[in-house]
Motif scaffolding. Structure first.
Motif, short mmCIF file in Angstrom:
data_model
loop_
_atom_site.label_atom_id
_atom_site.label_comp_id
_atom_site.label_asym_id
_atom_site.label_seq_id
_atom_site.Cartn_x
_atom_site.Cartn_y
_atom_site.Cartn_z
N GLY A 339 57.17 30.97 31.57
CA GLY A 339 56.49 31.42 32.78
C GLY A 339 57.44 32.00 33.80
N GLU A 340 56.96 32.97 34.57
CA GLU A 340 57.71 33.54 35.67
C GLU A 340 56.77 33.71 36.86
OE1 GLU A 340 59.25 37.08 33.91
OE2 GLU A 340 57.38 38.20 34.12
N THR A 341 57.26 33.39 38.04
CA THR A 341 56.42 33.38 39.24
C THR A 341 56.08 34.80 39.68
OG1 THR A 341 57.45 31.30 39.96
CG2 THR A 341 56.27 32.58 41.62
N VAL A 342 54.79 35.01 39.95
CA VAL A 342 54.29 36.27 40.49
C VAL A 342 53.35 35.91 41.65
CG1 VAL A 342 54.49 37.55 38.32
CG2 VAL A 342 52.38 36.30 38.83
N PRO A 343 52.99 36.87 42.50
CA PRO A 343 52.12 36.54 43.64
C PRO A 343 50.79 35.89 43.24
CG PRO A 343 53.09 38.71 43.93
CD PRO A 343 53.48 38.26 42.56
N GLU A 344 50.27 36.23 42.07
CA GLU A 344 48.97 35.69 41.66
C GLU A 344 49.08 34.30 41.03
OE1 GLU A 344 50.26 38.48 40.63
OE2 GLU A 344 49.05 40.13 41.46
N GLY A 345 50.29 33.84 40.70
CA GLY A 345 50.46 32.54 40.04
C GLY A 345 51.69 32.54 39.16
N THR A 346 51.49 32.21 37.88
CA THR A 346 52.61 32.20 36.92
C THR A 346 52.25 33.10 35.74
OG1 THR A 346 53.18 29.93 37.54
CG2 THR A 346 54.08 30.77 35.47
N LYS A 374 35.95 31.97 29.02
CA LYS A 374 35.43 31.03 30.01
C LYS A 374 36.46 30.78 31.10
CE LYS A 374 33.39 26.42 30.42
NZ LYS A 374 33.01 25.18 29.68
N LEU A 375 37.74 30.61 30.72
CA LEU A 375 38.80 30.40 31.71
C LEU A 375 38.95 31.62 32.62
CD1 LEU A 375 41.58 28.69 29.53
CD2 LEU A 375 40.05 27.60 31.17
N GLN A 376 38.76 32.80 32.05
CA GLN A 376 38.86 34.01 32.86
C GLN A 376 37.70 34.10 33.84
OE1 GLN A 376 39.22 37.58 30.52
NE2 GLN A 376 39.80 38.85 32.27
N GLU A 377 36.50 33.72 33.39
CA GLU A 377 35.33 33.72 34.28
C GLU A 377 35.52 32.74 35.43
OE1 GLU A 377 31.95 32.84 31.93
OE2 GLU A 377 31.96 34.74 30.83
N GLU A 378 36.15 31.60 35.16
CA GLU A 378 36.37 30.58 36.19
C GLU A 378 37.55 30.92 37.10
OE1 GLU A 378 36.90 27.10 33.87
OE2 GLU A 378 34.76 26.82 33.44
N GLY A 379 38.26 32.01 36.79
CA GLY A 379 39.38 32.42 37.63
C GLY A 379 40.65 31.64 37.39
N ILE A 380 40.68 30.84 36.31
CA ILE A 380 41.87 30.04 36.02
C ILE A 380 42.97 30.91 35.42
CG2 ILE A 380 42.75 28.11 34.63
CD1 ILE A 380 40.01 26.82 34.89
N ILE A 381 42.58 31.92 34.64
CA ILE A 381 43.54 32.86 34.09
C ILE A 381 43.10 34.28 34.42
CG2 ILE A 381 44.17 31.30 32.20
CD1 ILE A 381 42.57 33.16 30.33
N SER A 382 44.06 35.19 34.40
CA SER A 382 43.78 36.61 34.54
C SER A 382 44.83 37.36 33.72
CB SER A 382 43.81 37.04 36.01
OG SER A 382 45.07 36.75 36.58
N PHE A 383 44.77 38.67 33.72
CA PHE A 383 45.71 39.46 32.93
C PHE A 383 46.29 40.57 33.80
CE2 PHE A 383 42.76 37.54 29.99
CZ PHE A 383 43.56 37.14 28.93
N ASP A 384 47.58 40.91 33.55
CA ASP A 384 48.17 42.04 34.26
C ASP A 384 47.91 43.31 33.47
OD1 ASP A 384 49.93 42.00 32.14
OD2 ASP A 384 51.69 41.44 33.31
N PHE A 385 48.45 44.42 33.93
CA PHE A 385 48.16 45.70 33.28
C PHE A 385 48.76 45.79 31.88
CE2 PHE A 385 52.24 46.27 35.26
CZ PHE A 385 52.94 47.14 34.44
N LYS A 386 49.73 44.88 31.56
CA LYS A 386 50.31 44.84 30.21
C LYS A 386 49.66 43.78 29.34
CE LYS A 386 54.91 46.61 31.37
NZ LYS A 386 56.37 46.36 31.31
N HIS A 388 49.45 40.62 29.88
CA HIS A 388 50.12 39.32 29.91
C HIS A 388 49.24 38.34 30.69
CE1 HIS A 388 54.49 40.49 28.83
NE2 HIS A 388 53.66 41.45 28.40
N ILE A 389 49.17 37.12 30.22
CA ILE A 389 48.33 36.11 30.87
C ILE A 389 49.00 35.65 32.17
CG2 ILE A 389 47.41 33.76 30.70
CD1 ILE A 389 47.09 34.20 27.72
N ILE A 390 48.19 35.52 33.23
CA ILE A 390 48.64 34.98 34.51
C ILE A 390 47.84 33.71 34.76
CG2 ILE A 390 48.83 35.33 36.99
CD1 ILE A 390 49.06 38.32 36.46
N LEU A 391 48.55 32.60 34.92
CA LEU A 391 47.89 31.31 35.21
C LEU A 391 47.90 31.08 36.71
CD1 LEU A 391 49.70 29.20 32.47
CD2 LEU A 391 47.37 30.04 32.37
N ARG A 392 46.71 30.79 37.24
CA ARG A 392 46.63 30.49 38.66
C ARG A 392 47.22 29.13 38.92
NH1 ARG A 392 40.79 29.77 41.02
NH2 ARG A 392 41.13 27.72 40.12
N ASP A 393 48.07 29.03 39.93
CA ASP A 393 48.70 27.76 40.27
C ASP A 393 47.69 26.88 40.97
OD1 ASP A 393 51.10 28.54 39.20
OD2 ASP A 393 51.83 29.38 41.10
#
Length: 395
Positions: A339-346, A374-386, A388-393
């Protein structure tokens, strides 16, 4: 009046009343009908008082035994507190010290009685005090055990690197009433870890001639050859380690990131495969070199331990009963590892397929696809333009 005197007086009273009652009963010129009813009731009442006094005495004896046992237990735990190898402090929620053990006093170079009433912030290096004040404000709002790395200042001494582990104690109403602190001097550990990082340079020189080892490069998706006489050191990139179960399905058992090692000699599995998940650069180290070089062994030991700990984490994930729990813990593991820290989470620095997740969670790709949606609908995960999974902290 203590219980023994009360019982003695009750027994004397009862005996006197018994003597009076017997004397009045045997006198021939007094009819039994003439005995006052109140006298009989008084005698019966004294008997009840005597029995109650005896019962009270027994209860008092039990209370004394219990009090002595509790005192012995209290002293036992007080001794453990005082003689513990780590420093311990008890403070109020503002950080004012209420109790301290001998080790804490020694670490801070002060006597125990001097510590009581002082703020723990007073022993933190001036430029780091605001960090501790901010933590104190947040601690009462959370039940999580926190570990803080700060520099503490000894009284009339020098500062040292310290790890402060702190937990909140609450009353029955859920209100924070005190904090429990464990203090450890980690100066030597920090120095050792720094030395180990510097010693990584030893990996790039062979143990015999001091020549630089060649760098082996593999592109993403390429299978890395394994030799039982060689351990691979990951200089750059990420390597996926897998095996196959009886049904022929691939099972993810590890991820070797930069600074980690892997090799077929580190496993007892008959089938063991390494695949580059990204472009990787590897250094090969022969087992004979490790045996011949204490310095190289010292450098590689924590890296082998790191792989062992990661493998245990994957085993725990597979042991979870529900697939949702397996996926959750896998995402948390990947968050720590890549993981690497980004403004949206990790952000996970490597793209993983649903097939990779399915093999690690011992389930099907279809199930993973459904759960990820389901996790994406709940806002727990999202994806960047490449992608890559972003986990909300989330605390």
């Amino acid at each position: 009046m203590n219980i023994e005197k009360f019982i003695q007086r009750a027994e004397v009273l009862h005996k006197r009343l018994a003597d009076l009652y017997e004397t009045a009963s045997v006198l021939p010129w007094i009819s039994p009908d003439l005995l006052p009813q109140a006298f009989k009731e008084l005698y019966n009442t004294s008997k009840i008082v005597q029995l109650a006094a005896e019962d009270l005495y027994q209860q008092n004896e039990e209370l004394v035994k219990t009090r002595n046992w509790l005192e012995a237990e209290r002293q036992h735990y007080q001794d453990l507190f005082e003689l513990a190898p780590d420093g311990y402090l008890v403070t109020n929620t503002e950080g004012i010290i209420q109790e301290a053990n001998l080790t804490a006093a020694k670490l801070l170079n002060v006597s125990k009685h001097f510590l009581v009433g002082k703020s723990i912030v007073n022993f933190v290096l001036l430029e780091e005090r605001q960090q501790i004040r901010n933590e104190l404000m947040q601690l009462s709002q959370s039940d999580r055990v926190r570990e803080l790395l700060v520099r503490l200042q000894q009284r009339y001494g020098e500062f040292f690197d310290a790890a402060l582990t702190v937990a909140v104690i609450r009353n029955h109403q859920g209100e924070a009433i005190s904090l429990r602190w464990m203090l450890r001097n980690i100066t030597e550990r920090q120095h050792l870890e720094s030395t180990i990082v510097k010693d990584d340079d030893n990996i790039f020189s062979d143990a015999y001639g001091g020549k630089l080892r060649p760098i082996h490069k593999y592109v993403k998706g390429e299978t890395i050859p394994l030799n039982p006489l060689v351990i691979w050191y990951v200089s750059q990139g990420l390597v996926k380690l897998t095996t196959y179960c009886e049904t022929g399905e691939e099972v993810l058992i590890g991820l070797a990131t930069a600074g980690m090692v892997f090799g077929s000699s580190l496993t007892s599995l008959n089938i063991y495969q390494a695949t580059a998940l990204a472009d990787v650069e590897l250094v090969s180290i022969y087992a004979a070199e490790i045996a011949a070089s204490p310095t190289l062994s010292h450098t590689l030991l924590p890296k082998i331990n790191q792989r062992l700990q990661q493998t245990e984490s994957f085993l725990v994930i597979c042991g979870r009963r529900r697939v949702q729990e397996r996926l959750h813990h896998l995402l948390q593991l990947l968050k720590r590892e890549v993981g690497e820290t980004v403004p949206e989470g990790t952000r996970l620095s490597v793209r993983f397929t649903h097939e990779d997740f399915a093999s690690a969670c011992c389930t099907t790709r279809v199930t993973i696809t459904r759960l990820m949606g389901k996790l994406q609908e709940e806002g727990i995960i999202s994806f960047d333009f490449k992608k890559h999974i972003i986990l909300r902290d989330v605390d």
